[in-house]
Design an enzyme around this catalytic site. Structure first.
Site, PDB file in Angstrom:
ATOM      1  N   GLU A  16      -6.984 -55.125  18.345  1.00  0.00           N
ATOM      2  CA  GLU A  16      -7.931 -55.621  17.754  1.00  0.00           C
ATOM      3  C   GLU A  16      -8.297 -57.354  17.905  1.00  0.00           C
ATOM      4  O   GLU A  16      -7.069 -57.977  18.246  1.00  0.00           O
ATOM      5  CB  GLU A  16      -8.124 -54.616  16.207  1.00  0.00           C
ATOM      6  N   SER A  18      -7.588 -59.770  16.688  1.00  0.00           N
ATOM      7  CA  SER A  18      -6.582 -60.419  15.660  1.00  0.00           C
ATOM      8  C   SER A  18      -4.668 -59.815  16.114  1.00  0.00           C
ATOM      9  O   SER A  18      -4.053 -60.169  15.801  1.00  0.00           O
ATOM     10  CB  SER A  18      -6.138 -61.073  14.310  1.00  0.00           C
ATOM     11  N   SER A  20      -3.118 -58.306  19.149  1.00  0.00           N
ATOM     12  CA  SER A  20      -3.902 -57.967  20.911  1.00  0.00           C
ATOM     13  C   SER A  20      -3.223 -58.876  21.536  1.00  0.00           C
ATOM     14  O   SER A  20      -1.896 -60.310  20.860  1.00  0.00           O
ATOM     15  CB  SER A  20      -4.939 -58.195  21.196  1.00  0.00           C
ATOM     16  N   ASN A  25      -6.932 -55.217  28.159  1.00  0.00           N
ATOM     17  CA  ASN A  25      -8.096 -55.577  28.578  1.00  0.00           C
ATOM     18  C   ASN A  25      -8.121 -56.771  29.061  1.00  0.00           C
ATOM     19  O   ASN A  25      -8.851 -57.990  28.411  1.00  0.00           O
ATOM     20  CB  ASN A  25      -8.990 -55.234  27.647  1.00  0.00           C
ATOM     21  N   GLU A  26      -8.135 -56.567  29.909  1.00  0.00           N
ATOM     22  CA  GLU A  26      -8.172 -58.509  31.223  1.00  0.00           C
ATOM     23  C   GLU A  26      -7.601 -59.213  30.301  1.00  0.00           C
ATOM     24  O   GLU A  26      -7.930 -61.014  30.346  1.00  0.00           O
ATOM     25  CB  GLU A  26      -9.282 -59.024  31.049  1.00  0.00           C
ATOM     26  N   ARG A  64      -6.216 -59.520  42.369  1.00  0.00           N
ATOM     27  CA  ARG A  64      -6.646 -57.789  42.791  1.00  0.00           C
ATOM     28  C   ARG A  64      -5.674 -56.881  42.567  1.00  0.00           C
ATOM     29  O   ARG A  64      -5.696 -55.569  42.334  1.00  0.00           O
ATOM     30  CB  ARG A  64      -7.915 -57.552  42.519  1.00  0.00           C
ATOM     31  N   GLU A  79     -15.906 -50.970  33.112  1.00  0.00           N
ATOM     32  CA  GLU A  79     -17.374 -51.496  32.933  1.00  0.00           C
ATOM     33  C   GLU A  79     -17.841 -51.348  34.234  1.00  0.00           C
ATOM     34  O   GLU A  79     -17.120 -52.273  35.148  1.00  0.00           O
ATOM     35  CB  GLU A  79     -16.873 -52.768  32.225  1.00  0.00           C
ATOM     36  N   TYR A 128     -21.434 -50.873  31.134  1.00  0.00           N
ATOM     37  CA  TYR A 128     -21.829 -52.190  30.126  1.00  0.00           C
ATOM     38  C   TYR A 128     -23.113 -52.012  29.751  1.00  0.00           C
ATOM     39  O   TYR A 128     -23.676 -53.045  30.641  1.00  0.00           O
ATOM     40  CB  TYR A 128     -20.521 -53.452  30.508  1.00  0.00           C
TER      41      TYR A 128
END
Length: 534
Positions: A119, A121, A123, A159-160, A206, A261, A296
């Site tokens: 979330e 705050s 991560s 995530n990224e 990648r 996404e 997305y």
């Protein structure tokens, strides 16, 4: 068009009363299956308000839990079902909230969930990464909350987080999270739920990042790979979009790959999306390699990616909602049965350390151990004053951890390019600051003035329980090795320091990766089994 969902909700609830819980999804090789052996393809939609592409939040400190908003679920689930959605992705849920009603509505509609574990705050931060006790507590709480629902497929541990060749060290901490959450699920949940990672599409990393998360001990590796990709924009083909290269690259991947996404809106905005790529994704060229994708996104917001606009309690579908609905309805991916499928793909080799990849092979940060951290803190003689504001921490870290004072912070830092980490790298900020203060105090021959810092530090009686002895001795030995080890190169070290890691707003204040150049202490990982048990 404006849609009234009352009748759809009523129908959905009536159908749901007669239906059993959805069967869990399982993984075999690079494919997903229902328990009965039928292959499962993800036909998904990202479902969370105030979330930007890549999972970034519009409000960096708060979030709206979509699985706890029953009224919204009653409004939206019928529209998701009518869109032929079978998976939603959520980016942050409250592990203390009750999700029974929304999960039942989704279950009745035949919809599964994949949720991110973090979330805003809590991560793993790409520029100052850590995997610590607070994050572990958060992530396991999400697993505890959602594991009781059979329509939860699994989780994204990141995530990224690494999004270019300057932030590759963060991947070591995310993979440590993958390892620990997989172990937690294996120990505490009586069915398979996967743990994966969602990556951006950066040409410089990648290949390395996909190989890294898949390589080595498979207990540490991802269960599935999510790809956030927006390369197909408007009227294109598999070749012009570059999807042919993705097919070639992932055809030998050993776990399921799907688009976490997708849905480029560069040509005319969201309303003009035709979703040609959806047809391709479930077509004969892509479906043997990819397990589907997640569009997305559901909600129309300022970034103009929405399928549905919300005004008060009313949902209005947009033009691209119907375009996607048509494409998904026509999708008929080629499939195989689980019994007939004999996977032959092997895990990738770990990428070597290079200028563009500053992470060493299979070496990962240790599992955060709150008991060890507490033992360490109890043993200290000099700690931060109880009322010290967290915004004051960074200045103290900055002073003590300066390399001119030696390797005083060896035990709370790590180097991803050499794969060696401090015994206390997974402790929280207060415990880490205590460690740094105590190290400085001892280096100054325990002079009372060395534990003052203008009243910000205080002396206490350091006494750990006898049960702590073995773990503290092991950690001390590891940290001693670290203090004499050779520092890593600047590219690796500048992003591998984690002495200044904390939760919430403190994180942004602790930019030691920039402030403490050279603080790249190497810490042996042989700290004993007491450190790595969940």
């Amino acid at each position: 068009m404006r849609v009234t969902t009352a009748s759809l909700v009523s129908t959905s609830l009536l159908l749901g009363q007669a239906s059993a819980s959805l069967p869990p999804i399982v993984m075999k090789g690079s494919k997903f299956f229902f328990e009965n052996g039928t292959q499962f393809f993800i036909k998904g939609v990202a479902y969370q308000q105030d979330s930007a592409a890549g999972g970034a939040t519009v409000n960096s400190t708060t979030y709206h839990d979509p699985l706890a908003d029953v009224d919204a679920c009653k409004r939206d689930v019928p529209l998701l079902k009518a869109l032929h959605t079978n998976v939603i992705r959520t980016y942050a849920i409250d592990p203390n909230a009750n999700h029974d009603e929304c999960m039942k509505l989704l279950d009745d509609a035949g919809i599964y969930v994949i949720s991110d574990l973090s979330e805003p705050s809590l991560s793993i931060i790409r520029d100052n990464p850590t995997w610590d006790v607070d994050l572990l507590k958060r992530y396991t709480a999400v697993v505890d909350n959602l594991s009781k629902y059979s329509n939860v497929i699994g989780f994204f541990a990141g995530n990224e987080v690494t999004n270019d060749n300057k932030t590759t060290p963060a991947s070591a901490y995310v993979k440590a999270a993958v390892r620990d959450i997989k172990a937690y699920i294996k120990k505490n949940v009586n069915r398979w739920m996967g743990v994966g990672y969602a990556a951006n599409d950066d040409s410089e990393i990648r290949a390395n990042i996909a190989h890294y998360f898949n390589c080595g001990d498979q207990d540490d590796a991802i269960d599935f790979w999510g790809y956030n990709i927006y390369e197909w924009c408007g009227d294109q083909t598999i070749q012009s979009s570059g999807y042919d290269k993705q097919i070639e690259f992932f055809k030998n991947y050993s776990v399921p790959v799907f688009f976490a996404e997708y849905g480029c809106n560069k040509v005319g905005g969201a309303a003009n999306r035709t979703f040609q790529e959806t047809t391709a994704l479930y077509g004969d060229e892509m479906s043997p390699v990819f397990a589907g994708g997640i569009v997305y996104m559901y909600f129309e917001e300022t970034n103009d990616y929405g399928l549905v606009s919300i005004s008060g309690d009313t949902a209005s579908t947009m033009r691209d909602y119907n375009a996607l609905k048509t494409r998904v309805a026509e999708a008929n991916p080629s499939s195989t049965s689980m019994s007939a499928y004999n996977p032959t793909n092997s895990p990738a080799a770990c990428p070597p350390v290079s200028e563009d990849w500053q992470v060493k092979g299979e070496a990962l940060p240790p599992t955060p151990d709150s008991s060890l951290c507490q033992c360490m803190y109890d043993s200290l003689s000099c700690v931060a004053a109880a009322d010290l504001p967290t915004q004051n921490y960074s200045a103290i870290f900055d002073y003590i951890c300066d390399p001119s004072r030696g390797n005083l912070c060896a035990g709370i830092n790590g180097n991803t390019s050499t794969g060696v980490y401090g015994a206390y790298v997974g402790c929280n900020a207060t415990h880490k600051l205590g460690y740094a203060l105590d190290q400085y105090y001892n280096s100054q021959s325990k002079a009372s003035s060395a534990c003052d810092f203008g009243g910000q530090a205080v002396l206490k009686s350091g006494s750990a329980a006898s049960s702590c002895s073995a773990a503290l001795a092991s950690a001390s030995s590891a940290n001693a090795v670290a203090a004499t080890a050779t520092s890593g190169n600047g590219a690796a070290a500048a992003t591998s320091s984690s002495a200044a890691v904390a939760t919430g707003p403190i994180r942004s204040l602790f930019a030691l990766g920039d402030l403490v150049v050279g603080l790249y202490v190497l810490v042996a990982m042989g700290v004993g089994a007491t450190m790595v048990l969940l």
